[in-house]
Scaffold this active site. Structure first.
Site, PDB file in Angstrom:
ATOM      1  CG  HIS B  36     -25.044 -93.127 -80.464  1.00  0.00           C
ATOM      2  ND1 HIS B  36     -23.845 -93.773 -80.613  1.00  0.00           N
ATOM      3  CD2 HIS B  36     -25.166 -92.850 -79.141  1.00  0.00           C
ATOM      4  CE1 HIS B  36     -23.257 -93.869 -79.432  1.00  0.00           C
ATOM      5  NE2 HIS B  36     -24.028 -93.318 -78.519  1.00  0.00           N
ATOM      6  CE  LYS B 117     -10.831 -88.110 -82.335  1.00  0.00           C
ATOM      7  NZ  LYS B 117     -11.029 -86.800 -82.977  1.00  0.00           N
TER       8      LYS B 117
END
Lengths: 290, 206
Positions: B36, B117
């Protein structure tokens, strides 16, 4: 001195792939408390299926095989230098066999060493000479997700209205559980150190996690606080994975440390449900795994 | 459980609501912290000039990510020496670390789904509304179980980021997830944080 590399490799394999029974039993009990069809119950059911499958396949319960934390207690006659070499060799071998993910990253260059060995500090190994004639090696694998939600409070904490007493400790720990939400892979296990300094607080808050689930601090006041914290953490309803539900914390373990008059730290280490810790004992020629 | 095949259309995304269980099928990539940061710096904010194979990887990723899915996952992979890669353990990692980047990455590549998550924050929730996209929650720690849904490893980019941080291109069959942030501004994580926060406030006054 005896070469234990092969036996340590087996310790690593068991730790990574075979969740201790006491943890699994608590997870099984937690399933029954959640509403059928709920996301929380579904999460716990998947977790239990995964535990069974990892054990069968000798594959990691969690892909984050964490920071390997070794506690070696040895009687006179063993060389810690040799034991350290054997632990490191076993860990590199375990990585090659996919029991462990290559998890050691240089903080400056960002390079992953590929074999779980990084400088002198990765893996973390604690040596302690003890009386008697048994050598024990305990291993805990603590993933980064739960490590990231650990917290330390310097008391008093005005925001929480928490003072330098057990009532204040309670508030700090509950705040840490709320902040963690599901990010530490709830349901979790709390290791709490009261006192010490910044460093020893974190070390001891992890060390208590080697104890069995349900083992209480011998001090009745701390034992009562352990049970109260587990109960109240669950009242918050964060639930498995943070989906909302009855079980957020499976157990709480507290240790009191000596402190200097000026400092009063409350340190919380959060262990995820994948509470991987195993022990091997060398007794004469025999090697026993718990 | 609803079965969804990648690439995912906007219509399908708009139908998904918080709480929906989904089985994902098709080709996706793994990408976490290093990926990212690299995407944002090299291609989106362009604060760093492309180096090495950066541009080639970018071109290879664009078609996979258009309507595609990014999985926040740092797998355990066997066959590294022979390059016969197989996912051994592949659960989700904590997503909140990508909060500064995720919405921009979704919009830039038209990513329809992010799997991870722990949920994400307001910036990503807004990104889910605008792109549109959703956040799929996988079961943290269920690594061996989820790895069984990975039927093939089609390739890997940026292996120099390390095995956990590399971009693995994988084919999945019935990868089980739950929608916890949808394209209508709803987030289960926001709800649970608020509800548990009220209980915490009560407990703190006791």
């Amino acid at each position: 001195m005896r070469d234990l590399t092969h036996e340590i490799l087996e310790l690593i394999r068991r730790t990574s792939s075979d969740l201790p029974k006491d943890v699994e039993e608590r997870l099984k009990a937690a399933v029954e408390k959640e509403t059928p069809g709920s996301a929380a119950r579904g999460a716990l059911e998947t977790i239990l299926k995964n535990v069974e499958l990892s054990r069968k396949n000798s594959s990691p319960i969690c892909q984050d095989t964490g920071t390997p934390i070794f506690y070696v207690k040895y009687p006179a006659g063993w060389s810690t230098l040799q034991l350290k070499k054997q632990i490191r060799a076993a860990l590199a071998d375990a990585t090659k066999r996919s029991y462990m993910r290559p998890n050691s990253v240089d903080a400056v260059s960002d390079k992953n060493t590929g074999n779980n060995l990084g400088g002198d500090d990765f893996p973390y190994i604690h040596f302690e000479e003890i009386e008697g004639d048994e050598l024990t090696i305990e291993l805990m694998l603590k993933g980064g997700g739960c490590e990231n939600v650990g917290a330390q409070y310097s008391m008093p904490d005005n925001r929480l209205g928490a003072g330098r007493d057990l009532a204040g400790v309670r508030k700090a720990v509950l705040d840490a559980v709320h902040k963690a939400q599901g990010q530490g892979c709830a349901p979790g296990i709390l290791g709490v150190a009261i006192g010490g300094d910044h460093g020893s607080g974190y070390i001891k808050s992890k060390e208590v996690l080697y104890d069995k689930i349900g083992a209480r601090n011998p001090d009745p006041k701390l034992a009562a606080l352990e049970e109260q914290l587990t109960r109240e953490a669950n009242e918050m309803g964060i639930g498995p994975m943070g989906f909302g539900g009855k079980t957020t914390v499976i157990d709480t373990k507290i240790i009191g440390l000596s402190r200097v008059p000026a400092s009063y730290f409350v340190t919380v280490s959060y262990m995820c449900w994948a509470y991987r810790r195993r022990k091997m004992t060398v007794r004469g020629e025999e090697v026993i795994y718990d | 459980m609803r079965e969804i095949t990648i690439p995912i259309s906007d219509d399908v995304i708009r139908e998904l609501k918080v709480g929906d269980p989904v089985a994902l099928n098709g080709v996706m990539i793994t990408g976490r912290d290093a990926v990212h940061k690299w995407m944002i710096e090299t291609f989106i904010k362009k604060t760093r000039a492309p180096q090495g194979d950066d541009l080639a990887v970018y071109e290879a990723l664009k078609p996979v990510l258009a309507g595609g899915v990014i999985y926040h996952c740092g797998p355990v992979v066997s066959g590294l020496e022979t390059k016969e890669y197989k996912f051994v353990a592949a659960g989700p990692t904590t997503s909140i670390r990508e909060e500064p980047y995720q919405a921009d990455v979704m919009k830039h590549f038209n990513v329809k789904g992010v799997i991870g998550k722990g949920g994400m924050g307001p910036k990503t929730l807004k990104g889910c509304q605008e792109t549109p996209g959703v956040y799929f929650h996988a079961i943290g720690g269920a690594a061996t179980f989820i790895a069984q849904s990975v039927t093939r490893v089609l390739g890997v980019h940026k292996l120099d980021f390390g095995v956990p941080e590399a971009i693995w291109v994988i084919e999945v069959k019935d990868l089980p997830v739950v929608v916890t942030m949808d394209s209508h501004g709803q987030s289960l994580h926001q709800v649970i944080e608020e509800q548990s926060g009220k209980v915490l406030q009560d407990l703190l006054t006791k």
